[in-house]
Design an enzyme around this catalytic site. Structure first.
Site, PDB file in Angstrom:
ATOM      1  N   LYS A 121       0.811  -1.217   0.000  1.00 36.37           N
ATOM      2  CA  LYS A 121       0.000   0.000   0.000  1.00 36.37           C
ATOM      3  C   LYS A 121       0.844   1.267   0.000  1.00 36.37           C
ATOM      4  O   LYS A 121       0.405   2.331   0.435  1.00 36.37           O
ATOM      5  CB  LYS A 121      -0.951   0.009   1.202  1.00 36.37           C
ATOM      6  CG  LYS A 121      -2.050  -1.041   1.089  1.00 36.37           C
ATOM      7  CD  LYS A 121      -3.141  -0.813   2.117  1.00 36.37           C
ATOM      8  CE  LYS A 121      -4.291  -1.784   1.905  1.00 36.37           C
ATOM      9  NZ  LYS A 121      -5.416  -1.540   2.839  1.00 36.37           N
ATOM     10  N   LYS A 203      -8.219 -13.114  -7.424  1.00 33.27           N
ATOM     11  CA  LYS A 203      -9.361 -13.439  -6.576  1.00 33.27           C
ATOM     12  C   LYS A 203     -10.384 -12.311  -6.588  1.00 33.27           C
ATOM     13  O   LYS A 203     -10.050 -11.143  -6.827  1.00 33.27           O
ATOM     14  CB  LYS A 203      -8.901 -13.732  -5.140  1.00 33.27           C
ATOM     15  CG  LYS A 203      -8.437 -12.511  -4.361  1.00 33.27           C
ATOM     16  CD  LYS A 203      -8.093 -12.903  -2.920  1.00 33.27           C
ATOM     17  CE  LYS A 203      -7.710 -11.672  -2.098  1.00 33.27           C
ATOM     18  NZ  LYS A 203      -7.414 -12.033  -0.696  1.00 33.27           N
ATOM     19  N   LYS A 206     -12.967  -7.206  -2.416  1.00 31.80           N
ATOM     20  CA  LYS A 206     -13.722  -6.031  -1.965  1.00 31.80           C
ATOM     21  C   LYS A 206     -13.099  -4.746  -2.476  1.00 31.80           C
ATOM     22  O   LYS A 206     -13.796  -3.801  -2.840  1.00 31.80           O
ATOM     23  CB  LYS A 206     -13.753  -5.978  -0.433  1.00 31.80           C
ATOM     24  CG  LYS A 206     -14.627  -7.002   0.238  1.00 31.80           C
ATOM     25  CD  LYS A 206     -14.537  -6.916   1.748  1.00 31.80           C
ATOM     26  CE  LYS A 206     -15.094  -5.604   2.271  1.00 31.80           C
ATOM     27  NZ  LYS A 206     -15.089  -5.567   3.753  1.00 31.80           N
TER      28      LYS A 206
END
Length: 340
Positions: A121, A203, A206
């Site tokens: 991040k 995958k 969210k």
């Protein structure tokens, strides 16, 4: 001093989920929450909404409050039972932050900087990450160790954080005496890896969202449209082949998990049929699976006061454990006991 370790016959399991994004997606539901509901019969379950962790994204305050209630409603609608499990908001237990600080004082800077989530991040850039993101895994360790959990349901992306948690528990115990249970991963039924409908090499997520993600609260027509737009391949045969037919294999996997039918049986069902037939069957199964969840969610979210009450009940149970744990921790590290 109260003994912080659990004494009941059932092992204690803890898991948390951040109240962020648009809610829970199919991968969360099939890979995590449905298993959470099942494990309530065999374990002493603590499930929390990680609203302190959500602050690393600097969310809008009103949105965070709303999403925390909505996430609680989704969990309950998906089968987590507040009568059988302890369900609470992380921020309602102030001891989390205190234990996070104490464990942070036992964590090496290099040890924390190696955490992949921090690096992924923007941790390599001094302007791209906060101190909160840097210490996120330490607070996560505090979340787990606070409740003396024997095991933690985790995905592969969280394995490194669990290893840090184990290291910190062992380090604290070696320095100050036996205090924390050293948790392991929860070994349950293997969950299927649900992939993004538009990019079946990654995958379902969210954080990525988009047309490749099926949200539990999507309207039936939205679910159907997304599934019928799923990427497949130029062939026609419906069979499992991850290398050559990743999209078709993903659709078959979803149908298998939702209907609880083996993949080979599904391949036989679709012999001589095409991708349109498969997508129609998947859409029908997913819509049917989510229908009772959507109905129950609507009932729960319409009564925020009741959601707050249920979270308060859960926080009361969690606080009993947290207070006992922190009493032991404070005594062992040399902090003066607070006076009533």
């Amino acid at each position: 001093m109260s003994e912080p370790r659990p004494s009941g016959p059932r092992p204690r399991v803890l898991s948390g989920i951040r109240p962020t994004g648009a809610g829970f997606q199919l991968g969360n539901y099939l890979g995590a929450v449905r298993h959470w509901a099942a494990m309530q019969d065999e374990a002493d379950c603590f499930f929390f909404l990680a609203d302190l962790h959500a602050l690393t994204d600097v969310p809008d305050p009103a949105h965070l409050r709303a999403r925390t209630r909505e996430s609680a409603a989704e969990l309950l609608a998906m089968g987590v039972d507040p009568a059988r499990s302890t369900v609470f908001a992380q921020s309602h237990i102030r001891e989390h932050a205190e234990l996070g600080w104490i464990l942070g004082c036992l964590t090496g800077f290099g040890e924390a900087s190696r955490m992949t989530q921090f690096k992924d991040k923007g941790g390599s850039s001094s302007s791209g990450a906060s101190v909160g993101l840097f210490t996120y895994p330490v607070l996560q360790a505090a979340d787990i160790l606070m409740y003396q959990a024997a095991s933690v349901p985790i995905g592969e992306d969280q394995r490194q954080h669990l290893e840090l948690t184990r290291d910190l528990a062992q380090r604290f115990n070696a320095r100050y005496g036996d205090t924390f249970a050293v948790p392991g991963p929860y070994v349950g039924k293997d969950g299927a890896r649900i992939k993004d409908l538009q990019d079946p090499t990654r995958k379902m997520s969210k954080s990525i969202g988009g047309n490749g993600t099926l949200w539990v609260l999507d309207a039936p027509e939205v679910l159907t449209k997304k599934i019928k737009s799923a990427v497949t391949d130029t062939g026609r045969e419906v069979r499992v082949d991850i290398a050559e037919k990743a999209g078709v294999s993903n659709l078959l996997t979803i149908l298998s998990v939702v209907t609880e039918r083996p993949l080979d049986a599904l391949e036989a069902d679709f012999a001589g049929k095409g991708y349109g037939d498969l997508k129609g069957a998947v859409a029908e199964a997913v819509v049917a699976e989510f229908a009772p969840v959507r109905k129950r969610y609507a009932e729960l979210v319409a009564d925020p006061a009741e959601l707050d009450r249920l979270l308060a009940v859960g926080a009361g149970r969690a606080r009993e454990v947290a207070v006992a744990t922190m009493a032991a921790v404070r005594e062992r590290v040399g902090l003066l006991a607070p006076q009533p």
